[in-house]
Design a protein around this motif. Structure first.
Motif, PDB file in Angstrom:
ATOM      1  N   SER A   1      -6.436   2.105  -1.266  1.00 51.73           N
ATOM      2  CA  SER A   1      -7.234   3.462  -1.328  1.00 51.73           C
ATOM      3  C   SER A   1      -7.016   3.904  -2.927  1.00 51.73           C
ATOM      4  O   SER A   1      -6.050   3.874  -3.448  1.00 51.73           O
ATOM      5  CB  SER A   1      -6.663   4.310  -0.334  1.00 51.73           C
TER       6      SER A   1
ATOM      7  N   LYS B   1       4.222   5.305   2.884  1.00 50.13           N
ATOM      8  CA  LYS B   1       4.874   6.499   2.907  1.00 50.13           C
ATOM      9  C   LYS B   1       4.585   7.165   4.386  1.00 50.13           C
ATOM     10  O   LYS B   1       5.471   7.951   4.774  1.00 50.13           O
ATOM     11  CB  LYS B   1       3.949   7.462   2.030  1.00 50.13           C
TER      12      LYS B   1
ATOM     13  N   GLU C   1       0.611   9.906  -8.391  1.00 47.05           N
ATOM     14  CA  GLU C   1       0.511   9.190  -7.076  1.00 47.05           C
ATOM     15  C   GLU C   1       0.823   7.518  -7.066  1.00 47.05           C
ATOM     16  O   GLU C   1       1.258   6.856  -6.462  1.00 47.05           O
ATOM     17  CB  GLU C   1      -0.915   9.328  -6.503  1.00 47.05           C
ATOM     18  N   ALA C   2       0.350   6.990  -8.288  1.00 46.23           N
ATOM     19  CA  ALA C   2       0.542   5.561  -8.866  1.00 46.23           C
ATOM     20  C   ALA C   2       1.252   5.304  -9.837  1.00 46.23           C
ATOM     21  O   ALA C   2       0.336   5.123 -10.959  1.00 46.23           O
ATOM     22  CB  ALA C   2      -0.802   4.861  -8.169  1.00 46.23           C
TER      23      ALA C   2
ATOM     24  N   CYS D   1       0.830  -1.366   0.070  1.00 51.57           N
ATOM     25  CA  CYS D   1      -0.075  -0.012   0.076  1.00 51.57           C
ATOM     26  C   CYS D   1       0.888   1.271   0.072  1.00 51.57           C
ATOM     27  O   CYS D   1       1.481   1.377   0.817  1.00 51.57           O
ATOM     28  CB  CYS D   1      -0.969   0.017   1.322  1.00 51.57           C
ATOM     29  N   ILE D   2       0.748   2.082  -1.105  1.00 50.78           N
ATOM     30  CA  ILE D   2       1.703   2.936  -1.432  1.00 50.78           C
ATOM     31  C   ILE D   2       1.756   4.188  -0.332  1.00 50.78           C
ATOM     32  O   ILE D   2       2.747   4.685   0.479  1.00 50.78           O
ATOM     33  CB  ILE D   2       1.645   3.705  -2.765  1.00 50.78           C
ATOM     34  N   PRO D   3       0.365   4.768   0.003  1.00 50.53           N
ATOM     35  CA  PRO D   3       0.285   5.835   1.075  1.00 50.53           C
ATOM     36  C   PRO D   3       0.794   5.120   2.512  1.00 50.53           C
ATOM     37  O   PRO D   3       1.129   6.019   3.442  1.00 50.53           O
ATOM     38  CB  PRO D   3      -1.201   6.324   1.113  1.00 50.53           C
TER      39      PRO D   3
ATOM     40  N   GLU E   1     -10.005   7.288   8.099  1.00 50.60           N
ATOM     41  CA  GLU E   1      -9.495   6.498   6.715  1.00 50.60           C
ATOM     42  C   GLU E   1      -8.755   7.542   5.863  1.00 50.60           C
ATOM     43  O   GLU E   1      -9.318   8.413   5.711  1.00 50.60           O
ATOM     44  CB  GLU E   1     -10.882   6.286   6.029  1.00 50.60           C
TER      45      GLU E   1
ATOM     46  N   LYS F   1      -6.039   6.884  -5.402  1.00 52.39           N
ATOM     47  CA  LYS F   1      -4.706   7.640  -5.231  1.00 52.39           C
ATOM     48  C   LYS F   1      -5.285   8.829  -6.196  1.00 52.39           C
ATOM     49  O   LYS F   1      -5.185   9.008  -7.064  1.00 52.39           O
ATOM     50  CB  LYS F   1      -3.742   7.233  -5.954  1.00 52.39           C
TER      51      LYS F   1
ATOM     52  N   GLY G   1     -13.032   0.386   3.823  1.00 55.64           N
ATOM     53  CA  GLY G   1     -12.236  -0.826   3.466  1.00 55.64           C
ATOM     54  C   GLY G   1     -10.857  -0.169   2.865  1.00 55.64           C
ATOM     55  O   GLY G   1     -10.037  -0.945   2.738  1.00 55.64           O
ATOM     56  N   ALA G   2     -10.688   1.089   2.658  1.00 58.86           N
ATOM     57  CA  ALA G   2      -9.513   1.402   1.875  1.00 58.86           C
ATOM     58  C   ALA G   2      -8.469   1.433   3.047  1.00 58.86           C
ATOM     59  O   ALA G   2      -8.823   2.109   4.338  1.00 58.86           O
ATOM     60  CB  ALA G   2      -9.660   2.503   1.365  1.00 58.86           C
ATOM     61  N   ILE G   3      -7.266   1.217   2.825  1.00 54.80           N
ATOM     62  CA  ILE G   3      -6.045   1.568   3.595  1.00 54.80           C
ATOM     63  C   ILE G   3      -5.044   2.600   3.245  1.00 54.80           C
ATOM     64  O   ILE G   3      -5.094   2.559   1.773  1.00 54.80           O
ATOM     65  CB  ILE G   3      -5.429   0.323   4.064  1.00 54.80           C
ATOM     66  N   PRO G   4      -4.339   3.369   3.883  1.00 54.52           N
ATOM     67  CA  PRO G   4      -4.335   3.120   5.223  1.00 54.52           C
ATOM     68  C   PRO G   4      -5.712   3.771   6.015  1.00 54.52           C
ATOM     69  O   PRO G   4      -6.287   4.511   5.445  1.00 54.52           O
ATOM     70  CB  PRO G   4      -3.268   4.122   5.617  1.00 54.52           C
TER      71      PRO G   4
END
Lengths: 163, 205
Positions: free
Chosen positions: B199, A60, B100-101, A55-57, A145, B201, A128-131
């Motif tokens: 999520s 980060k 972002e992605a 999960c990119i964010p 969220e 982006k 349900g989205a992360i982070p």
């Protein structure tokens, strides 16, 4: 047996044992096993962050979470990083990630396919989205969220830590 | 109550109303949905209006980089093959900003679509406005739309099924159950579900 061989066998045993202990540190829980972590009723303030190595964010924001974790070490405070990585990737992705980034906060893996039911139990507003992050103690509850910065976390902690 | 208090109360009410409003973005089941007209991986624009014979659409917000999306690729292909001929084609839409992605850029979408042999359009929501209008927050995120005269009605929002990690262990096929109900002329029994996902982006302003 020559002394040299004994030593080598000893080292192999030691390494195997250490590796083994490390992988046992990743506790895998289903929702039932996880629930107690979000229902504690004591003076400690908990930051519970839902993340995954892919999960990119999440990746980060982790360094800032780690900084907060070490800064508040002496307070009644505990950080828990709840990984939602696939169970099949504990050895291949999760453990290497923890080692490479030298994560100090406790990591557990929440593995429960029936997310349609447990997402709502964690928080009704969560898509349900992360982070996603929960900050709570016996007097205070906050759910978010999306990403959080060190400043966000500090602001909330400063106001709500029980000293 | 003096003037200042009244003003204060009014401002608070306005603030609360605005907050409420900004939280209610995105569709709920039963809403009328806006159609789509977006760039496909083959270079053509794809619009709902080109599907005169369709009874509706299985719109899936999905992308390249997200492991949950990847885990569902084969299942999405199977769903498209099964339901396209029954009047419900899959329309996949990548909602992510490519800064972002980076793995979700248009050129990488083309590559992924060819690698997997997608049987459905894989569209790019370049300005992310459709994503925001629909209220897609994660990938994969499903919106089943039914044609009703000139309108598209949202009939189901949520997950594809109840096991992202293991297709063989799926117990509830939420998406397929919903489409099956619609094909029979019924409302889906379960019309809203949740799942863990990546999520969306959004571009940084």
């Amino acid at each position: 047996m020559p002394m040299k061989n004994v030593k080598i066998i000893g080292i192999i045993f030691f390494v195997a044992l250490t590796l083994n202990t490390f992988s046992q540190q990743i506790k895998v829980v289903d929702y039932k096993g996880f629930e107690p972590y979000i229902q504690k009723d004591n003076d400690t303030t908990y930051i519970i962050n839902f993340w995954a190595t892919w999960c990119i964010p999440c990746v980060k924001e982790l360094p800032e979470f780690e900084e907060v974790n070490s800064e508040y070490e002496s307070e009644k405070f505990k950080m828990l990083l709840v990984s939602l990585d696939f169970k099949s990737q504990i050895e291949s992705a999760l453990i290497p990630f923890i080692e490479e980034n030298n994560l100090q906060a406790e990591v557990i893996l929440l593995s429960d396919p029936n997310s349609n039911e447990w997402i709502n139990k964690i928080n009704k507003t969560w898509s349900g989205a992360i982070p996603a992050t929960i900050i709570y103690n016996k007097n205070f509850y906050y759910f978010h969220e999306g990403s959080m910065t060190k400043t966000d976390l500090e602001k909330i902690l400063t106001k709500n830590l029980i000293r | 109550m003096n003037n200042i208090q009244t003003k204060g109360l009014l401002l608070t009410l306005i603030a609360l109303f605005t907050l409420q409003f900004s939280y209610s973005q995105g569709y709920k089941v039963g809403d009328k949905a806006s159609g789509f007209n977006l760039l496909n991986v083959d270079g053509n624009m794809v619009s709902d209006e080109q599907y005169a014979d369709a009874k509706g659409f299985i719109v899936i917000f999905t992308c390249n980089h997200c492991p949950f999306s990847v885990a569902y690729e084969d299942r999405i292909i199977a769903i498209d093959k099964k339901y396209k001929k029954l009047g419900y084609p899959v329309i996949a839409i990548n909602p992510n900003d490519s800064i972002e992605a980076p793995a979700d850029s248009y050129s990488k979408m083309i590559i992924r679509s060819e690698e997997k042999g997608f049987t459905f359009p894989y569209l790019l929501d370049a300005d992310q406005s459709l994503t925001k209008t629909y209220g897609a927050t994660r990938t994969p995120h499903v919106f089943i739309l039914k044609k009703n005269d000139n309108d598209l009605l949202v009939e189901y929002i949520g997950a594809i099924d109840d096991n992202h990690e293991d297709a063989a262990a799926v117990k509830k096929k939420f998406l397929e159950d919903a489409v099956d109900s619609l094909l029979k002329g019924d409302k889906p029994e379960v019309d809203f579900t949740k799942a863990i996902g990546c999520s969306v982006k959004f571009a940084k302003l």
